[in-house]
Design a protein around this motif. Structure first.
Motif, mmCIF file in Angstrom:
data_model
loop_
_atom_site.group_PDB
_atom_site.id
_atom_site.type_symbol
_atom_site.label_atom_id
_atom_site.label_comp_id
_atom_site.label_asym_id
_atom_site.label_seq_id
_atom_site.Cartn_x
_atom_site.Cartn_y
_atom_site.Cartn_z
ATOM 1 N N ARG A 76 93.633 27.780 33.980
ATOM 2 C CA ARG A 76 93.897 26.988 32.788
ATOM 3 C C ARG A 76 92.570 26.600 32.140
ATOM 4 O O ARG A 76 91.510 26.702 32.748
ATOM 5 C CB ARG A 76 94.702 25.741 33.159
ATOM 6 N N LYS A 79 93.142 19.040 30.317
ATOM 7 C CA LYS A 79 93.587 20.439 30.356
ATOM 8 C C LYS A 79 94.110 20.770 28.967
ATOM 9 O O LYS A 79 95.111 20.211 28.510
ATOM 10 C CB LYS A 79 94.685 20.625 31.388
ATOM 11 N N ASN A 126 96.975 26.713 28.947
ATOM 12 C CA ASN A 126 97.243 27.415 30.206
ATOM 13 C C ASN A 126 96.464 28.712 30.364
ATOM 14 O O ASN A 126 96.556 29.366 31.401
ATOM 15 C CB ASN A 126 98.743 27.713 30.333
ATOM 16 N N ASN A 182 93.858 15.839 35.008
ATOM 17 C CA ASN A 182 94.054 15.787 33.569
ATOM 18 C C ASN A 182 94.325 14.346 33.144
ATOM 19 O O ASN A 182 95.321 13.754 33.552
ATOM 20 C CB ASN A 182 95.226 16.692 33.172
ATOM 21 N N GLU A 197 98.730 16.838 36.655
ATOM 22 C CA GLU A 197 98.036 18.123 36.556
ATOM 23 C C GLU A 197 96.643 18.007 37.163
ATOM 24 O O GLU A 197 95.816 17.211 36.704
ATOM 25 C CB GLU A 197 97.948 18.586 35.104
#
Length: 471
Positions: free
Chosen positions: A188, A198, A201, A267, A273
């Motif tokens: 990512r 983030k 992806n 994240n 994440e």
């Protein structure tokens, strides 16, 4: 009218032939050799001679823009969209003078080149041109060809014709494919813009032939065509100054998180994440694989050249970074846009030893990657922040590559220059040393946030900018 135009063209052509004859005769008087004269004259015409620019175009090239990219403003918003933000800029800085060679502008940041449809991109272009005309404030366009923000949760009907992230060969990898595999692992996209985020992806494989074709169609149909259509009308009205420029990069680079091995990265926007251990590596493998490289070839060629594998990998990635920006700049240039209004974009940290985390970190491409024949080189420059630079070293690179030292300071910040005097010194460092455009990020107040940002323009900075606009 048609006959007059044809006759005018014939006159211009005769004048050009006259100029060429004069060049040849002057060289013959010196060298006394007609074949050599024709050869040298041809070189002069091809490389050194060009028709004088129309006065309006020459003035446009000389104009200096101070751009405020509206990074913290939503394009459309009931509380504060771009329209309200530009109105706020006018109230702070006053009106631009159409005949001036100094103007402020607003910027559309991060146009989703790869993650939205042509129709969405067209709509964005036309909306911001409407705002530019309404407030008589120039607009600057900044596309996102790198981070691919917006690939998740794309509204129905706004999807791009090609979802590159669904095709492993069009995405970047952190390794060459293992035996029996056709692709490497796809990490990512992670950035630390004050906090870890983030962004998407996947990041694009700059060397993918299919993706290159998609870059071209998206840029031409989604961005260049609507800009040119609006600009043609504005130029007829004497308002061509409302187009401040186009940035075809966004700190273009590969991702390299190899210096984060063992660290826990989350994240900020979504605590669930977490950066995986295997993502703490460098990308570039997909681009190199597309060009025929693998571990064995990399090791063999590095040994032949007497360099490390990491150094060769870095140099090959630098070529891909350069070629991606050159490709996009060439597309814009061949579509009819002036080189002076097209900008590439990397971080210039490699010019400064103090700022270099690693001589082989692919997130810090060399200065030369921003240079090509189709655009003005652009750089993130922030001497008091993370994007340190050395203008003298940059100048040496330009000279070595045969380029005039003209560039865009396409990402700067007010935060580290709080007084009017400090900001004036920083701005003058750029405008007095080769730049024709400075872009400032995050400087416009966004009223839907709970508190003011330290990056916003304060009263002292605004006064210094007004003084610059009205010398």
């Amino acid at each position: 009218m048609g006959v007059e135009i044809v006759e005018g063209v014939k006159i211009v052509e005769r004048l050009e032939r006259f100029v060429l004859r004069e060049i040849i005769m002057k060289i013959k008087n010196i060298l006394g050799n007609y074949p050599l004269c024709f050869a040298l004259a041809a070189m002069f015409v091809l490389n050194g001679y060009s028709k004088p620019k129309p006065a309006a175009e020459a003035k446009a090239d000389a104009r200096k823009y101070l751009v405020f990219e509206l990074t913290n403003i939503r394009l459309r918003d009931t509380v504060c969209g771009y329209d309200e933000a530009v109105h706020h800029l006018v109230s702070e800085l006053g009106t631009n003078h159409p005949s001036s060679d100094r103007m402020y502008a607003f910027g559309l940041n991060g146009m989703p080149l790869l993650t939205r449809s042509v129709a969405v991109l067209n709509d964005q272009v036309n909306l911001v041109f409407d705002i530019a005309e309404k407030h008589d404030v120039p607009v600057y366009f900044h596309i996102d060809p790198v981070y691919s923000i917006g690939m998740e949760n794309c509204p129905v009907g706004e999807e791009p014709a090609l979802r590159f992230w669904e095709h492993p060969g069009m995405c970047e990898w952190v390794n060459f494919p293992a035996e029996g595999q056709t692709s490497g692992q796809i990490p990512r996209c992670w950035v630390n813009w004050g906090n870890w985020v983030k962004l998407s992806n996947a990041m694009p494989n700059y060397e993918s032939p299919e993706l290159k074709r998609f870059y071209k169609s998206q840029l031409e149909d989604g961005v260049l065509k609507p800009i040119k259509e609006r600009l043609s009308v504005l130029e007829q009205e004497g308002k061509g100054y409302l187009f401040a420029g186009l940035n075809i990069g966004w700190e273009t680079r590969f991702q390299d998180k190899s210096d984060l091995v063992g660290q826990a990265i989350t994240n900020t926007a979504n605590a669930s994440e977490i950066m995986q251990e295997w993502e703490q590596a460098k990308t570039g493998y997909a681009a190199l694989h597309t060009k025929g490289w693998d571990d064995a070839r990399l090791t063999r060629v590095a040994k032949e050249r007497g360099v490390s594998n990491d150094r060769l990998f870095y140099d090959l990635c630098a070529e891909s970074v350069h070629d991606n920006m050159e490709m996009l700049a060439k597309i814009a240039c061949e579509y009819g846009f002036s080189k002076s209004r097209i900008f590439s974009h990397i971080v210039a940290i490699e010019s400064c030893d103090e700022g270099s985390r690693s001589g082989t970190n692919v997130e810090s491409p060399p200065v030369w990657t921003a240079l090509n024949d189709y655009c003005t080189p652009g750089f993130t420059l922030d001497k008091r922040g993370a994007a340190v630079y050395d203008l003298d070293e940059m100048r040496k690179v330009f000279k070595a590559r045969g380029h005039e030292f003209k560039y865009g300071a396409v990402e700067t910040y007010l935060f580290h220059y709080q007084t009017g005097a400090e900001y004036t010194a920083q701005r003058n460092e750029f405008f007095d040393n080769g730049t024709t455009l400075i872009s400032v990020l995050g400087a416009v107040y966004a009223p839907y946030y709970a508190s003011h940002s330290p990056f916003e323009m304060n009263k002292d900075q605004a006064a210094a900018i007004r003084n610059w606009l009205n010398p």
